[in-house]
Scaffold this motif. Structure first.
Motif, PDB file in Angstrom:
ATOM      1  N   SER A   1     -13.972   8.433   8.361  1.00 30.04           N
ATOM      2  CA  SER A   1     -14.854   8.022   7.268  1.00 30.04           C
ATOM      3  C   SER A   1     -15.857   6.991   7.781  1.00 30.04           C
ATOM      4  O   SER A   1     -15.498   6.065   8.509  1.00 30.04           O
ATOM      5  CB  SER A   1     -14.035   7.426   6.121  1.00 30.04           C
TER       6      SER A   1
ATOM      7  N   SER B   1      -3.384   6.095  12.863  1.00 32.14           N
ATOM      8  CA  SER B   1      -4.096   5.371  11.805  1.00 32.14           C
ATOM      9  C   SER B   1      -5.560   5.149  12.174  1.00 32.14           C
ATOM     10  O   SER B   1      -6.459   5.285  11.337  1.00 32.14           O
ATOM     11  CB  SER B   1      -3.422   4.025  11.532  1.00 32.14           C
ATOM     12  N   SER B   2      -5.806   4.824  13.419  1.00 35.31           N
ATOM     13  CA  SER B   2      -7.179   4.617  13.876  1.00 35.31           C
ATOM     14  C   SER B   2      -7.993   5.907  13.776  1.00 35.31           C
ATOM     15  O   SER B   2      -9.167   5.883  13.383  1.00 35.31           O
ATOM     16  CB  SER B   2      -7.190   4.106  15.319  1.00 35.31           C
TER      17      SER B   2
ATOM     18  N   LEU C   1      -8.958   6.411  10.150  1.00 35.77           N
ATOM     19  CA  LEU C   1     -10.004   5.482   9.729  1.00 35.77           C
ATOM     20  C   LEU C   1     -11.361   5.851  10.330  1.00 35.77           C
ATOM     21  O   LEU C   1     -12.404   5.604   9.720  1.00 35.77           O
ATOM     22  CB  LEU C   1      -9.627   4.057  10.136  1.00 35.77           C
TER      23      LEU C   1
ATOM     24  N   LEU D   1     -17.215   4.756   6.093  1.00 32.45           N
ATOM     25  CA  LEU D   1     -16.929   3.468   5.468  1.00 32.45           C
ATOM     26  C   LEU D   1     -15.803   2.740   6.192  1.00 32.45           C
ATOM     27  O   LEU D   1     -15.941   1.578   6.582  1.00 32.45           O
ATOM     28  CB  LEU D   1     -16.573   3.667   3.988  1.00 32.45           C
ATOM     29  N   THR D   2     -14.675   3.409   6.378  1.00 25.57           N
ATOM     30  CA  THR D   2     -13.528   2.779   7.031  1.00 25.57           C
ATOM     31  C   THR D   2     -13.738   2.622   8.536  1.00 25.57           C
ATOM     32  O   THR D   2     -13.097   1.789   9.184  1.00 25.57           O
ATOM     33  CB  THR D   2     -12.253   3.587   6.772  1.00 25.57           C
ATOM     34  N   LYS D   3     -14.636   3.422   9.090  1.00 26.01           N
ATOM     35  CA  LYS D   3     -14.921   3.331  10.514  1.00 26.01           C
ATOM     36  C   LYS D   3     -15.410   1.946  10.893  1.00 26.01           C
ATOM     37  O   LYS D   3     -15.111   1.432  11.974  1.00 26.01           O
ATOM     38  CB  LYS D   3     -15.967   4.395  10.893  1.00 26.01           C
TER      39      LYS D   3
ATOM     40  N   LEU E   1     -14.406  -0.751   9.870  1.00 29.93           N
ATOM     41  CA  LEU E   1     -13.320  -1.719   9.874  1.00 29.93           C
ATOM     42  C   LEU E   1     -12.553  -1.762  11.188  1.00 29.93           C
ATOM     43  O   LEU E   1     -11.724  -2.640  11.394  1.00 29.93           O
ATOM     44  CB  LEU E   1     -12.354  -1.435   8.719  1.00 29.93           C
TER      45      LEU E   1
ATOM     46  N   TRP F   1      -9.981  -8.149   8.042  1.00 34.57           N
ATOM     47  CA  TRP F   1      -8.584  -8.134   8.466  1.00 34.57           C
ATOM     48  C   TRP F   1      -7.943  -9.507   8.347  1.00 34.57           C
ATOM     49  O   TRP F   1      -6.738  -9.616   8.112  1.00 34.57           O
ATOM     50  CB  TRP F   1      -8.467  -7.600   9.895  1.00 34.57           C
TER      51      TRP F   1
END
Length: 321
Positions: A312, A305-306, A309, A314-316, A318, A84
């Motif tokens: 997935s 948005s959370s 995320l 993968l995006t989790k 982040l 980020w």
């Protein structure tokens, strides 16, 4: 703490993070400094960061602590920070969420680096409780000494860089998980008394700070509010009161909503700055109604948005560690 109470606290963390930091740390065309409603929202939302550390400490106490777990936590925190922070430098509209502030990450890294010591303390209730009490006294003393020794570098550490404060809240979460302590504050009568006490403690703190620290606030832009001592009582009362809400006391849709919102806590801390700053580019804020509308939309967009995320693996990574 029961699951319903924990989800309520995590949801409250999301709400207060958005309310406090979008009102207090962001600026737009509406001068909120002279609006009592926004001043009140700012005040009651100052518990956002303490709640985050208490919840994190409580949830970690329920985890299996191994060297692999410890390193996974540190890698997860650094991954979030590097990703980020890189977006922040590469994409202008993105604004650093509160969790991406260096001091926030630094505090978490310190906690997990020395987590074997935390685990040792967690197995020794009396020593842990004594350390929590000592840190609380130290925080309170530092706050007071900082008033009288304004020129001393030893007492000039900004509130966010007082790492002992965040260690205090994290260890408090560990202490609240202890079976004996949990049994004590889980009594229905204790939860009832805590709920009754909350508005009185808030009111007392409001007048205490407004009249006793007023001149200090004008100098340091309110950064002194509830840094390490007074808010501690409020956080404990709120957690005890929330723990008194039993699963069968909430309707199914409400319970499911709170559970879903609670899972987005870390993501909301990361993303809400960006959504707020994007919204104020599109929506002219020239009234209290517009300001409150933007805050509400910031919360909803951050949560939505959370949730996306988190779907997935993968995006989790982040938005959670």
């Amino acid at each position: 703490m029961n699951t319903t109470g924990l989800n309520i606290i995590k949801t409250l963390g999301c709400l207060t993070a958005v309310t406090f930091f979008t009102v207090y740390n962001t600026y737009d065309n509406y001068n909120y400094n002279y609006d009592q409603i926004l001043a009140f929202l700012t005040f009651i939302s100052t518990i956002a960061t303490p709640l985050f550390f208490v919840v994190t400490g409580y949830m970690d106490a329920d985890s299996q602590h191994t060297p692999e777990w410890q390193m996974k936590k540190i890698r997860g925190i650094l991954t979030i920070f590097i990703f980020w922070f890189s977006i922040y430098y590469l994409w202008g509209p993105y604004q650093k969420g509160y969790l991406i502030q260096p001091w926030f990450i630094f505090s978490l890294v310190i906690i997990y680096t020395f987590h074997p010591a935390v685990e040792w303390l967690a197995k020794r209730r009396v020593i842990l409780a004594s350390l929590v009490f000592a840190l609380l006294i130290f925080s309170f003393a530092y706050d007071l000494l900082a008033i009288y020794f304004t020129e001393s570098k030893s007492f000039s550490a900004p509130a966010q860089f007082r790492i002992w404060t965040w260690v205090l809240y994290y260890l408090t979460g560990q202490l609240l998980y202890d079976p004996v302590v949990s049994t004590l504050y889980s009594r229905p009568r204790i939860a009832k008394y805590a709920a009754i006490a909350i508005p009185f403690v808030y009111t007392f703190t409001w007048f205490y700070e407004k009249h006793f620290f007023f001149s200090i606030f004008n100098v340091v832009r309110n950064s002194f509010i509830l840094t390490g001592s007074q808010v501690y009582i409020l956080v404990l009362l709120i957690i005890i009161a929330a723990n008194g809400v039993k699963p069968d006391a909430t309707r199914l849709p409400v319970s499911e909503m709170v559970s879903s919102l609670g899972k987005t806590m870390t993501g909301v801390y990361i993303l809400h700055y960006t959504f707020f700053n994007l919204l104020i580019e599109w929506i002219p804020i020239n009234s209290l109604t517009a300001k409150l509308l933007v805050i509400l939309m910031t919360f909803l967009l951050s949560v939505a948005s959370s949730m996306l995320l988190l779907k997935s693996n993968l995006t989790k990574k982040l938005i959670t560690f």
